[in-house]
Each structure stands twice: as C-alpha cells, then as structure tokens.
Scaffold this motif. Structure first.
Motif, PDB file in Angstrom:
ATOM      1  N   PRO A 176       0.762  -1.184  -0.057  1.00 13.18           N
ATOM      2  CA  PRO A 176       0.004  -0.006  -0.006  1.00 13.18           C
ATOM      3  C   PRO A 176       0.780   1.342  -0.053  1.00 13.18           C
ATOM      4  CG  PRO A 176      -0.828  -1.634   1.490  1.00 13.18           C
ATOM      5  CD  PRO A 176       0.425  -2.010   0.979  1.00 13.18           C
ATOM      6  N   GLN A 177       2.028   1.150   0.447  1.00  9.02           N
ATOM      7  CA  GLN A 177       2.857   2.508   0.630  1.00  9.02           C
ATOM      8  C   GLN A 177       3.428   3.024  -0.737  1.00  9.02           C
ATOM      9  OE1 GLN A 177       2.888  -0.195   3.240  1.00  9.02           O
ATOM     10  NE2 GLN A 177       1.780   1.633   3.883  1.00  9.02           N
ATOM     11  N   GLY A 178       3.382   2.071  -1.684  1.00  6.60           N
ATOM     12  CA  GLY A 178       3.914   2.554  -3.120  1.00  6.60           C
ATOM     13  C   GLY A 178       5.308   2.940  -3.087  1.00  6.60           C
ATOM     14  N   LEU A 179       6.237   1.900  -2.419  1.00  4.90           N
ATOM     15  CA  LEU A 179       7.697   2.358  -1.987  1.00  4.90           C
ATOM     16  C   LEU A 179       8.468   2.134  -3.435  1.00  4.90           C
ATOM     17  CD1 LEU A 179       7.739   0.558   1.351  1.00  4.90           C
ATOM     18  CD2 LEU A 179       7.528   3.012   0.805  1.00  4.90           C
ATOM     19  N   ALA A 180       8.015   1.762  -4.356  1.00  4.21           N
ATOM     20  CA  ALA A 180       8.943   1.887  -5.621  1.00  4.21           C
ATOM     21  C   ALA A 180       9.505   3.260  -5.913  1.00  4.21           C
ATOM     22  CB  ALA A 180       8.426   1.187  -7.038  1.00  4.21           C
ATOM     23  N   PHE A 181       8.459   4.116  -5.567  1.00  6.88           N
ATOM     24  CA  PHE A 181       8.543   5.423  -5.880  1.00  6.88           C
ATOM     25  C   PHE A 181       9.698   5.945  -5.020  1.00  6.88           C
ATOM     26  CE2 PHE A 181       7.611  10.204  -5.476  1.00  6.88           C
ATOM     27  CZ  PHE A 181       8.097  10.652  -6.614  1.00  6.88           C
ATOM     28  N   LEU A 182       9.822   5.469  -3.408  1.00  9.59           N
ATOM     29  CA  LEU A 182      10.801   5.961  -2.632  1.00  9.59           C
ATOM     30  C   LEU A 182      12.113   5.618  -3.274  1.00  9.59           C
ATOM     31  CD1 LEU A 182      11.930   6.846   0.123  1.00  9.59           C
ATOM     32  CD2 LEU A 182      11.446   4.479   0.920  1.00  9.59           C
ATOM     33  N   LEU A 183      12.321   4.358  -3.755  1.00 14.14           N
ATOM     34  CA  LEU A 183      13.545   3.979  -4.476  1.00 14.14           C
ATOM     35  C   LEU A 183      13.863   4.910  -5.551  1.00 14.14           C
ATOM     36  CD1 LEU A 183      13.105   0.057  -4.384  1.00 14.14           C
ATOM     37  CD2 LEU A 183      13.993   1.253  -2.763  1.00 14.14           C
ATOM     38  N   SER A 184      12.925   5.228  -6.364  1.00 14.39           N
ATOM     39  CA  SER A 184      13.313   6.133  -7.418  1.00 14.39           C
ATOM     40  C   SER A 184      13.712   7.506  -6.893  1.00 14.39           C
ATOM     41  CB  SER A 184      12.049   6.466  -8.197  1.00 14.39           C
ATOM     42  OG  SER A 184      11.701   5.367  -9.082  1.00 14.39           O
ATOM     43  N   VAL A 185      13.083   8.028  -5.732  1.00 15.45           N
ATOM     44  CA  VAL A 185      13.683   9.238  -5.027  1.00 15.45           C
ATOM     45  C   VAL A 185      15.107   9.261  -4.823  1.00 15.45           C
ATOM     46  CG1 VAL A 185      13.196  10.628  -3.361  1.00 15.45           C
ATOM     47  CG2 VAL A 185      11.260  10.000  -4.388  1.00 15.45           C
ATOM     48  N   MET A 186      15.283   7.964  -3.985  1.00 17.23           N
ATOM     49  CA  MET A 186      16.773   7.904  -3.422  1.00 17.23           C
ATOM     50  C   MET A 186      17.767   7.605  -4.672  1.00 17.23           C
ATOM     51  SD  MET A 186      16.303   5.378   0.251  1.00 17.23           S
ATOM     52  CE  MET A 186      15.591   4.224  -0.809  1.00 17.23           C
ATOM     53  N   ALA A 187      17.422   7.118  -5.779  1.00 19.29           N
ATOM     54  CA  ALA A 187      18.292   6.874  -6.743  1.00 19.29           C
ATOM     55  C   ALA A 187      18.480   8.318  -7.732  1.00 19.29           C
ATOM     56  CB  ALA A 187      17.806   5.947  -7.808  1.00 19.29           C
ATOM     57  N   SER A 188      17.524   9.080  -7.721  1.00 22.56           N
ATOM     58  CA  SER A 188      17.695  10.323  -8.191  1.00 22.56           C
ATOM     59  C   SER A 188      18.338  11.549  -7.455  1.00 22.56           C
ATOM     60  CB  SER A 188      16.358  11.016  -8.586  1.00 22.56           C
ATOM     61  OG  SER A 188      15.604  11.256  -7.533  1.00 22.56           O
ATOM     62  N   ASN A 189      18.741  11.229  -6.410  1.00 27.66           N
ATOM     63  CA  ASN A 189      19.357  12.085  -5.334  1.00 27.66           C
ATOM     64  C   ASN A 189      20.488  11.478  -4.663  1.00 27.66           C
ATOM     65  OD1 ASN A 189      17.466  14.512  -4.446  1.00 27.66           O
ATOM     66  ND2 ASN A 189      16.288  12.598  -4.861  1.00 27.66           N
ATOM     67  N   SER A 190      20.998  10.300  -5.184  1.00 28.99           N
ATOM     68  CA  SER A 190      22.076   9.690  -4.791  1.00 28.99           C
ATOM     69  C   SER A 190      23.605  10.457  -4.780  1.00 28.99           C
ATOM     70  CB  SER A 190      22.362   8.209  -5.537  1.00 28.99           C
ATOM     71  OG  SER A 190      22.531   8.622  -7.021  1.00 28.99           O
ATOM     72  N   ASN A 191      23.479  11.686  -5.689  1.00 30.34           N
ATOM     73  CA  ASN A 191      24.557  12.163  -6.178  1.00 30.34           C
ATOM     74  C   ASN A 191      24.589  13.615  -5.099  1.00 30.34           C
ATOM     75  OD1 ASN A 191      22.718  13.404  -7.548  1.00 30.34           O
ATOM     76  ND2 ASN A 191      23.993  14.174  -9.165  1.00 30.34           N
TER      77      ASN A 191
ATOM     78  N   ALA B 170      17.122  -5.587  -1.541  1.00 24.52           N
ATOM     79  CA  ALA B 170      17.816  -6.171  -2.738  1.00 24.52           C
ATOM     80  C   ALA B 170      18.076  -4.804  -3.477  1.00 24.52           C
ATOM     81  CB  ALA B 170      16.922  -6.928  -3.640  1.00 24.52           C
ATOM     82  N   TRP B 171      17.519  -3.854  -3.472  1.00 21.80           N
ATOM     83  CA  TRP B 171      17.871  -2.578  -4.151  1.00 21.80           C
ATOM     84  C   TRP B 171      19.273  -1.965  -3.405  1.00 21.80           C
ATOM     85  CZ3 TRP B 171      18.511   2.575  -2.513  1.00 21.80           C
ATOM     86  CH2 TRP B 171      18.487   3.409  -3.673  1.00 21.80           C
ATOM     87  N   PHE B 172      19.129  -1.932  -2.107  1.00 21.46           N
ATOM     88  CA  PHE B 172      20.200  -1.416  -1.114  1.00 21.46           C
ATOM     89  C   PHE B 172      21.350  -2.337  -1.571  1.00 21.46           C
ATOM     90  CE2 PHE B 172      17.353   1.359   1.050  1.00 21.46           C
ATOM     91  CZ  PHE B 172      18.144   2.327   1.572  1.00 21.46           C
ATOM     92  N   LYS B 173      21.474  -3.373  -1.534  1.00 18.44           N
ATOM     93  CA  LYS B 173      22.381  -4.401  -1.990  1.00 18.44           C
ATOM     94  C   LYS B 173      23.238  -4.025  -3.356  1.00 18.44           C
ATOM     95  CE  LYS B 173      21.482  -8.130   1.080  1.00 18.44           C
ATOM     96  NZ  LYS B 173      21.158  -9.708   1.436  1.00 18.44           N
ATOM     97  N   ARG B 174      22.171  -3.746  -4.478  1.00 13.56           N
ATOM     98  CA  ARG B 174      22.585  -3.816  -5.757  1.00 13.56           C
ATOM     99  C   ARG B 174      23.269  -2.493  -5.706  1.00 13.56           C
ATOM    100  NH1 ARG B 174      19.061  -4.187 -11.056  1.00 13.56           N
ATOM    101  NH2 ARG B 174      20.538  -3.714 -12.606  1.00 13.56           N
ATOM    102  N   TYR B 175      22.854  -1.264  -5.280  1.00 18.84           N
ATOM    103  CA  TYR B 175      23.365   0.189  -5.726  1.00 18.84           C
ATOM    104  C   TYR B 175      24.052   0.647  -4.296  1.00 18.84           C
ATOM    105  CZ  TYR B 175      19.950  -0.219  -9.557  1.00 18.84           C
ATOM    106  OH  TYR B 175      19.198  -0.554 -10.548  1.00 18.84           O
ATOM    107  N   ALA B 176      23.924   0.202  -3.345  1.00 17.15           N
ATOM    108  CA  ALA B 176      24.835   0.623  -2.165  1.00 17.15           C
ATOM    109  C   ALA B 176      24.834   2.052  -2.027  1.00 17.15           C
ATOM    110  CB  ALA B 176      26.149   0.127  -2.331  1.00 17.15           C
ATOM    111  N   PRO B 177      23.777   2.752  -1.978  1.00 16.74           N
ATOM    112  CA  PRO B 177      23.986   4.334  -2.253  1.00 16.74           C
ATOM    113  C   PRO B 177      24.485   5.125  -0.767  1.00 16.74           C
ATOM    114  CG  PRO B 177      21.624   3.436  -1.257  1.00 16.74           C
ATOM    115  CD  PRO B 177      22.550   2.376  -1.889  1.00 16.74           C
ATOM    116  N   LYS B 178      25.269   5.906  -0.913  1.00 17.08           N
ATOM    117  CA  LYS B 178      26.335   6.465   0.094  1.00 17.08           C
ATOM    118  C   LYS B 178      25.400   7.329   0.932  1.00 17.08           C
ATOM    119  CE  LYS B 178      30.596   6.387  -2.864  1.00 17.08           C
ATOM    120  NZ  LYS B 178      31.548   7.028  -3.197  1.00 17.08           N
TER     121      LYS B 178
END
Length: 404
Positions: free
Chosen positions: A235-250, A270-278
């Motif tokens: 229900p939280q629609g968290l795919a968008f949260l991942l998009s937000v974090m990816a677009s702000n990773s720099n 799995a997303w965190f393990k794959r992208y390891a955002p700083k």
C-alpha cells in the motif's frame, strides 16, 4: 463502564505507546474497566493468554494465524477465521462480563457476529474506528478483482459491519465523504471524523542525544536527514521511494533513512545491496523506544502511498512526525486529503506519487531552508495538540454513551 475493544494490533503492555494503547489508557484513566481482545499470531509460538494489568485493564491475546506481514493466502485464511477464534476466547475467558461499549477497528471487517451478539446480549453501544476500507483498497492495488466473487463476498461483510455499527469514526473528512458516497444506505448522522490520535508527550531531546543517536546508526551529522519509518508494504507504493533515492544519490546535502518491516522489505533490501547508495541506509524494524529516538534524531518525516488508491488513506505514522516537531514530506495518491490538510496548515508538503520532479523540488526546498523546516515542525506540533489527541477521540465516543 465495561469497554470491550477488538483489534488486529498485538497488545501485550497497556503502557506501550500507540494509537490504540493510548486510547485504552484514556478509558482506564477515566475509571472504566477495559477488556482488550487482540491476536497472538502463530509466529510468536504462544498460546491464548488472559492477563490483568493494574486492576482494570484485561488483555486477551488470542492465538491466531499470521494476520499481518504475511502472504496473501495466510492473511485471507486468518481474516476469515479470526472472528470465530475471538468469539471462542471471549466465551471462555470473559463471558461473565456485561459490556456497555464494544469498540473495534478495521481491519478486519469480520467482527460483525461478535458485535451483534454483544449488542443483543448486553445492549451495548457499538462504535467502529474505520482505519481501513476493505475490500476496495485491495482492488485499488491489484490484489483483488472488482466485482469478482471474492470481492462480493468481502463487500457484503463490509456492509454488514457498517450496518451493525451504531456509530462510525473516520480518519478524515475525505474518509467520511467516501464512505457515504459508496454506502448510500448509511445514515449520515452515524458517521463522523474521529481521527488517528495519540497521547502526546512533551519530549526534550537534546542536541547531544540527537548526535549520539546519529552516531549509533552511522547517520551523518551535517546532512538534512529524511526518514521513512513503519510498515514497508504494497500500500505504501515504495517503488517511488527507491526512485527518489536513486535520483538523489549524488546529492551531498541530504541523507535518507528507511526503517521498518513488511512484505516489501526484501525488495528494498535487494535494491540497497545492488546500488549501495552512499547517502541512504536501510534498517530493520526497531523496538518502539529505539524507533522513537531514531525519528527524533532526523529532520523530516516521509509518507508514501500507492498512487492507484481511490480510498483516502491517512497513515498513523504522521502522528510521530508531528509529535517530534518534524515537517512531513508526502507522495501519495490524489484522493487522500492528508497532503491537503498538511499544506493548508503549514506543516507539510505534498506531491503525487510518481511525480519525481515535483517531489525532488520539495526535497530541495526543505534542504535549502532550515528556518522553514523548524517553522513547519512547530506548526505541526501545535496542530497535533489541537486536533489529534486521544482525549478528543475519547470524548467523541463517550458522548454517545452518556446519551444512552
């Protein structure tokens, strides 16, 4: 008066903080005898237990299947069986009690027979705290087909629950509007706004404590920290949260903390393990006290909802953000009024879930203006005390008992 409360939330200690425990303590503190019936899900490997706390609070933990944070099959079976399990436990442990009020929350929508029997036997007043509109919410996010046999089965149960309820307290004006629109046989005078509420605590969390907490989890001290905490479910629609974090990773001026449990946790992990955002971290669910400390050490609270929802959800996680004087940044569907209320009262910013440029613009705005962050936090704190306290919710329920 004797109060019977039916809920799907596991309660073992009345002193724990939460929307239901806070409300039950308020009934207790006003001299009522409180009987709480709640699940002891099979994951805890415990039997049904009945305990008394401080003399006038009684907790009946009923052994059930896993109802929450489990697969759809078990959730469905648990929902169908829980009413009979509760009823058997009530007959065994508290059949001698005559109740003045039966209070219950959704989910589930399958308490109708219990409520009906208590009303017939004791002449009790029935009050529904509507926290979830099912089965339409399942339809919205693709878990159930509209007008299919399963939908029609649960829709009839939903309608019966509304019919047996003397009064229905909804989370927001949009919930009242939705309920009356889609249930035209409901008398408008039995439906009202009785929002999620807590017993706020005037907490003093010093800068030293904030720094210690950030150091404990490895959260940078010099970054604007945004936290998403609580249920990590569909229900939280968290795919968008991942998009937000990816677009702000720099972006070096901001940091994201995601903490909680739920069916979407493996996907997020799995997303965190794959992208390891700083500039982001994922934490599993924490005990309530530790979670509260973590929230207080952050700057802005995040709320996400799936954009497909037609029902106006109103997540209770909002309350802890307001209590800790944090602005609230939201990305939801267009039907809930949680964002509109926040923006009208100056304690939050809203965008549509999926509108990445719009959401990032609100992120930038809060990162660039620390004065605005503080000002919005203060407004939210005042709004909480004026609108979302358990004393107000308690008085709304009690006015009907005093009338009867």
């Amino acid at each position: 008066m004797n109060i019977l409360f039916l809920t799907l939330v596991r309660i073992t200690d009345i002193e724990e903080r939460g929307i239901y425990t806070d409300l039950m303590r308020t009934f207790r503190d006003n001299g009522h005898e409180v009987f709480i019936v709640c699940p002891m899900e099979r994951r805890y490997k415990e039997k049904t237990t009945y305990t008394t706390h401080q003399g006038n609070v009684h907790i009946l933990n009923v052994k059930t299947l896993n109802v929450q944070k489990t697969n759809l099959l078990e959730k469905g079976l648990a929902t169908l069986s829980i009413e009979q399990q509760y009823y058997r436990a009530i007959k065994r442990h508290i059949k001698h009690v005559t109740f003045d009020l039966v209070l219950y929350s959704t989910p589930p929508i399958t308490f109708t027979k219990i409520v009906k029997k208590i009303k017939q036997r004791d002449g009790a007043t029935s009050y529904l705290l509507l926290k979830d509109i099912f089965p339409q919410n399942a339809v919205d996010i693709g878990l159930m087909k509209k007008d299919g046999p399963i939908y029609r089965f649960f829709r009839k149960k939903e309608q019966r629950l509304y019919a047996i309820s003397d009064y229905i307290g909804c989370m927001s004006p949009a919930n009242v509007e939705f309920l009356l629109k889609h249930n035209p046989l409901l008398p408008p005078n039995k439906v009202e706004v009785n929002p999620n509420s807590i017993q706020p605590v005037k907490l003093e969390f010093s800068e030293d404590e904030k720094q210690r907490t950030r150091n404990k989890y490895g959260i940078p001290l010099d970054k604007n920290t945004f936290i998403y905490g609580g249920n990590l479910g569909k229900p939280q629609g968290l795919a968008f949260l991942l998009s937000v974090m990816a677009s702000n990773s720099n972006k070096e001026d901001r940091f994201f903390v995601v903490v909680g449990t739920g069916t979407e946790y493996p996907m997020i992990e799995a997303w965190f393990k794959r992208y390891a955002p700083k500039n982001a971290m994922l934490l599993p669910g924490l005990p309530k006290k530790e979670y509260d400390q973590l929230v207080q050490s952050c700057d802005v609270g995040l709320i996400f909802l799936d954009p497909r929802f037609t029902i106006p959800n109103y997540p209770s996680r909002l309350l802890s953000y307001l209590e800790y004087k944090m602005p609230v940044l939201m990305a939801t569907d267009k039907n809930t009024d949680i964002g509109r209320i926040a923006e009208e009262n100056g304690y939050g910013l809203w965008s549509l879930n999926g509108d990445l440029p719009g959401f990032n613009a609100t992120l930038d705005k809060l990162c660039q203006d620390t004065h605005l962050v503080q000002e919005m936090g203060e407004r939210g704190y005042r709004f909480l005390w004026n609108n979302y306290t358990v004393d107000a919710s308690y008085n709304m329920v009690m006015k009907y008992l005093k009338r009867n």
